[in-house]
Design a protein around this motif. Structure first.
Motif: not given
Lengths: 201, 658
Positions: B400-420
């Motif tokens: 599960i942690g790895g899959l959310t890591g792949v999500m966060l490696a994507s810039v648009p999603l990372d910008l949305q959830v950054h520091d949350t």
């Protein structure tokens, strides 16, 4: 569990030089981590240099002569250093003792010139980031130099005691030679960064 | 393997000729293990390798197992302290506008939680496990540079005390475990809190680097005869790769903290944009260390999984070579990911694309490892005991942690959830799932070897289920509350945002997770005092650490094993082949060649010494004083030099000294 003898180690030697010795590998490990530190500090300098089109930030050029003298001294020291290594491999205590004294003196000489090198940078560490990085780079290498010269002097004294007649100690001399090569090698890019990169622009 | 194979004429060194010339002191000889009966051999070796009695003797110990046990216990204490920090934070956040903890203390709490868990628990405990196990698994009698190893422990424990005493004095760092400038810089970080962070980081990383170098040399040069590169156990491979990552990553955080203290203490401008410096440089340097740090924690855990699964699946690991290559690939790739921590800083898009690609690419070798483990289980006859349960927990949580890591490696999603809290959930799934669960499995697996007793299987299963349920209850909802927009590092939130109930649920999960560790601590103590005797090899595992008694004697092996297979105890069921010829009256080690582990030298290992402790005290005092004045470095140099000379200077027979 039951055991069966399969090998006899009794004929093996009790010490070895260079890559045969674990200490050589340990020295290499410390070179790797120190070299990484130097590379990152140099990278930080270049990173800042690329950020600011007027890098040197209006500071005067450093006087390159003390640094150049240090460079020449360090390069010249490589010759007796490698002659010493040959004697250490032969376990010849007399020439090794002389070589260690020579290398202690050749370690102190660049340190004396280094004393004049800091003011020759023509900028202080707290003037601006350019000055900070010059002092950091020179400071890092000076720390490196001081610790290795200290180590060399202690080993020199040791070689004049009865402990010097040990295969292990000749291995230490070889590792000290190896490390001095590294001290000299790391200085070259730092020298170029400090004195010649600012002159490029 | 015959003795002729081991010491052929071509391998005899030129030094022996020099000896004949008289330049070298004649080699003193002594009794060898050859021809001694087992009882006499054990008596000789026990006397030669013992830790001296008394307090000074204990403080002088250079036995890797003694040092490792201290490391493990100390790291576990820090885990409890860091866990208490977390529980305190969660109670504060369990409802809106709770007034239990104010913002100042909260800032110290989350900083100390991160600092403790990353620098004082996670890295030290995986290295400590290696300090204990690697020499046993490669079949040697002590770690390389045992005094350096002892020094590393004293440095580590004093660095930890430094941080926690500062917390008790309300001057703990309050700038996050990452201590970004300008928040930690001289302008916005008055007082000594950021200085404590900077010097404590530099100081404790000295410890990690020392252990890494000792581990590398132990693996490369002290392997048992025959343990060629293809026969090194996967756990040892994992520690070897980790140690290389430490050597090339840790200097980055030391440079970062050194630059920070220089900016704060002597007025340099390295991170000051007003004078030509740059604040983002801090982040680049920090994350050049910070991302590999994740793999410094994760890689040894994968090694643990690779040790546990074959033991319980009753077959060697599927795809040994593939697993080794995956470890090496992860080690390399870990250095190419750091910018994904900085997507929100406005870096050029081309760079962001590169780091997105490299972040996603690391999923490939990790996937290879997981499929090899599954294949091992699939093709084996798995016996499900507590260590394997924790491995199953690792699979579930880490994926599960790895899959959310792949999500966060994507810039648009990372910008949305950054520091949350989404990010908080992700990295706890990665770090706890990827490291702590395998570590708990490893604790149950190797506890019998370390103590000679078994832990309770029933309590172990209770521990596992409490931990799995508590962990997921605490951290899975953080994904949701993060997607709702709850920022991290806030000490409270208004009721109208509607985050109260989910935070209460998270806190309940966190308390449950903490209680699972209380149960674990009870099981550890109960097992050590009252556990059933373990025997040498209670799991019938195949690697060398199980070839010696439990707990192992000070000299590890009475005779050095000779390795013919990657699982030597399974390959040599009748009688383990051993090498003879080492002296028993001196601490002799076998030094072997790097690739083939061909016997090369008999070399002395260091004797116990108080100097590593004295050197650590000198270094520690210098670092502590240096948060007040830069002159501390000048004044501290003399005692440091003196203690190092004391450490280095031979005290007895020249042949018997390190």
């Amino acid at each position: 569990m039951n055991q069966r003898p399969a090998a006899d180690l009794s004929g093996l030697p009790t010490f070895g030089h260079g890559p045969r010795s674990p200490t050589w590998w340990g020295t290499l490990g410390f070179m790797a981590l120190e070299g990484t530190g130097f590379a990152l500090a140099a990278g930080a300098y270049l990173y800042l240099a690329t950020l600011w089109p007027n890098w040197r930030l209006s500071a005067p050029e450093p006087n390159h002569w003390p640094g150049t003298i240090v460079t020449l001294l360090l390069i010249a020291s490589l010759v007796p250093n490698h002659i010493l290594n040959g004697y250490a491999k032969e376990c010849a205590i007399g020439p090794v003792r002389i070589g260690m004294v020579v290398m202690s003196l050749l370690g102190l000489a660049p340190l004396i010139v280094r004393w004049f090198e800091f003011p020759a940078l023509n900028i202080y560490w707290d003037t601006n980031a350019y000055g900070s990085m010059l002092w950091v780079l020179l400071g890092l290498h000076t720390t490196h130099l001081i610790t290795d010269v200290g180590d060399t002097i202690v080993l020199t004294v040791l070689m004049f005691t009865h402990h010097g007649y040990s295969g292990r100690r000749f291995g230490d001399v070889g590792d000290n030679v190896f490390y001095w090569d590294f001290v000299v090698l790391t200085w070259i890019p730092i020298y170029l960064l400090i004195y010649w990169v600012p002159r490029l622009g | 393997m015959s003795s002729a194979d081991l010491t052929s004429e071509r391998d005899l060194p030129p030094e022996r000729e020099a000896s004949a010339k008289g330049d070298l002191a004649p080699e003193r000889d002594g009794p060898r293990d050859t021809g001694l009966d087992d009882a006499s051999l054990h008596r000789w070796l026990a006397r030669t390798w013992r830790t001296p009695p008394g307090v000074i003797g204990a403080l002088s110990s250079v036995d890797h197992k003694v040092i490792a046990r201290r490391y493990l216990i100390t790291a576990f204490v820090f885990l409890c302290l860091g866990g208490l920090n977390a529980v305190a934070m969660r109670i504060q956040l369990s409802g809106p506008q709770r007034g239990l903890i104010g913002p100042d203390l909260y800032n110290q709490l989350f900083t100390m939680h991160g600092v403790t868990m990353m620098f004082l628990f996670a890295v030290p405990i995986v290295q400590a496990t290696g300090i204990y196990l690697v020499p046993l698994m490669v079949g040697t009698r002590n770690i390389a540079f045992p005094r350096l190893n002892a020094f590393s422990y004293w440095v580590y424990v004093s660095g930890g005390l430094f941080a926690w005493v500062s917390f008790a004095l309300s001057m703990a760092p309050d700038v996050g475990w990452f201590a970004y400038v300008p928040l930690s810089g001289p302008e916005y970080g008055p007082g000594k809190r950021a200085d404590v962070w900077a010097q404590m980081i530099t100081y404790t990383e000295v410890s990690s680097l020392a252990v890494a170098v000792a581990t590398i040399v132990t693996v490369l040069k002290q392997r048992a005869p025959g343990m060629s590169l293809d026969k090194i156990p996967l756990y040892v491979w994992a520690l070897l790769v980790t140690s290389f990552v430490v050597v090339f990553a840790m200097p980055a955080v030391m440079i970062t903290s050194t630059f920070l203290i220089l900016d704060r203490l002597v007025g340099t401008h390295i991170f000051n944009p007003a004078e030509g410096g740059d604040a983002l440089l801090f982040q680049h340097l920090f994350w050049f260390f910070g991302h590999p740090e994740v793999y410094i924690i994760f890689l040894p855990a994968t090694g643990m999984v690779s040790a546990i699964i074959p033991a319980f699946a009753r077959r060697p690991a599927f795809g040994h070579l593939g697993l080794v290559l995956s470890l090496i690939a992860v080690g390399f790739l870990s250095f190419g990911l750091w910018v994904h921590h900085m997507f929100a800083t406005g870096l050029p898009k081309l760079g962001a694309s590169f780091f997105t690609a490299s972040s996603m690419m690391i999923a490939i070798p990790n996937g290879v490892q997981i499929f090899c483990w599954l294949a091992t289980l699939w093709d084996g006859r798995p016996v499900i005991r507590t260590p394997l349960l924790f491995v199953f927990g690792f699979f579930f949580i880490f994926i599960i942690g790895g899959l959310t890591g792949v999500m966060l490696a994507s810039v648009p999603l990372d910008l949305q959830v950054h520091d949350t809290y989404f990010v908080v959930a992700h990295f706890h799934y990665v770090l706890i799932g990827g490291s702590v669960f395998p570590l708990l499995g490893a604790a149950y697996f190797w506890f019998p070897k370390i103590t000679g007793r078994m832990m309770s299987e029933r309590l172990g299963r209770w521990h596992f289920w409490l931990a799995v349920i508590g962990f997921n209850a605490a951290f899975f909802p953080m994904h949701i509350v993060g997607l709702w927009g709850m920022p991290r590092r806030v000490y409270t939130y208004p009721a109208e945002l509607g985050w109260g109930n989910i935070n209460l649920f998270i806190t309940a999960g966190a308390v449950l997770f903490f209680l699972s560790f209380v149960l674990f601590a009870f099981n550890l103590v109960h097992g050590a005092l009252r556990g059933a005797p373990a025997g040498d090899n209670p799991w019938d595992a195949g690697t060398l650490e199980w070839a010696t008694s439990s707990p192992p004697p000070s000299y590890n092996f009475a005779r050095i094993p000779v390795v013919t297979n990657v699982e030597p105890l399974w390959a040599e069921r009748d009688a383990l082949p051993v090498a003879t010829g080492l002296r028993v009256d001196a601490r002799e080690l076998l030094i072997s060649t790097v690739a083939e582990a061909h016997p090369d030298i008999r070399e002395k290992s260091a004797t116990p010494s108080i100097w590593p402790l004295l050197a650590a005290i000198a270094v520690g005092a210098t670092f502590l004083y240096s948060i007040f004045t830069p002159w501390a470095i000048v004044w501290g140099a003399a005692p440091i030099a003196l203690t190092l000379i004391g450490w280095f200077w031979p005290k007895g027979d020249p042949e018997d000294e390190e």
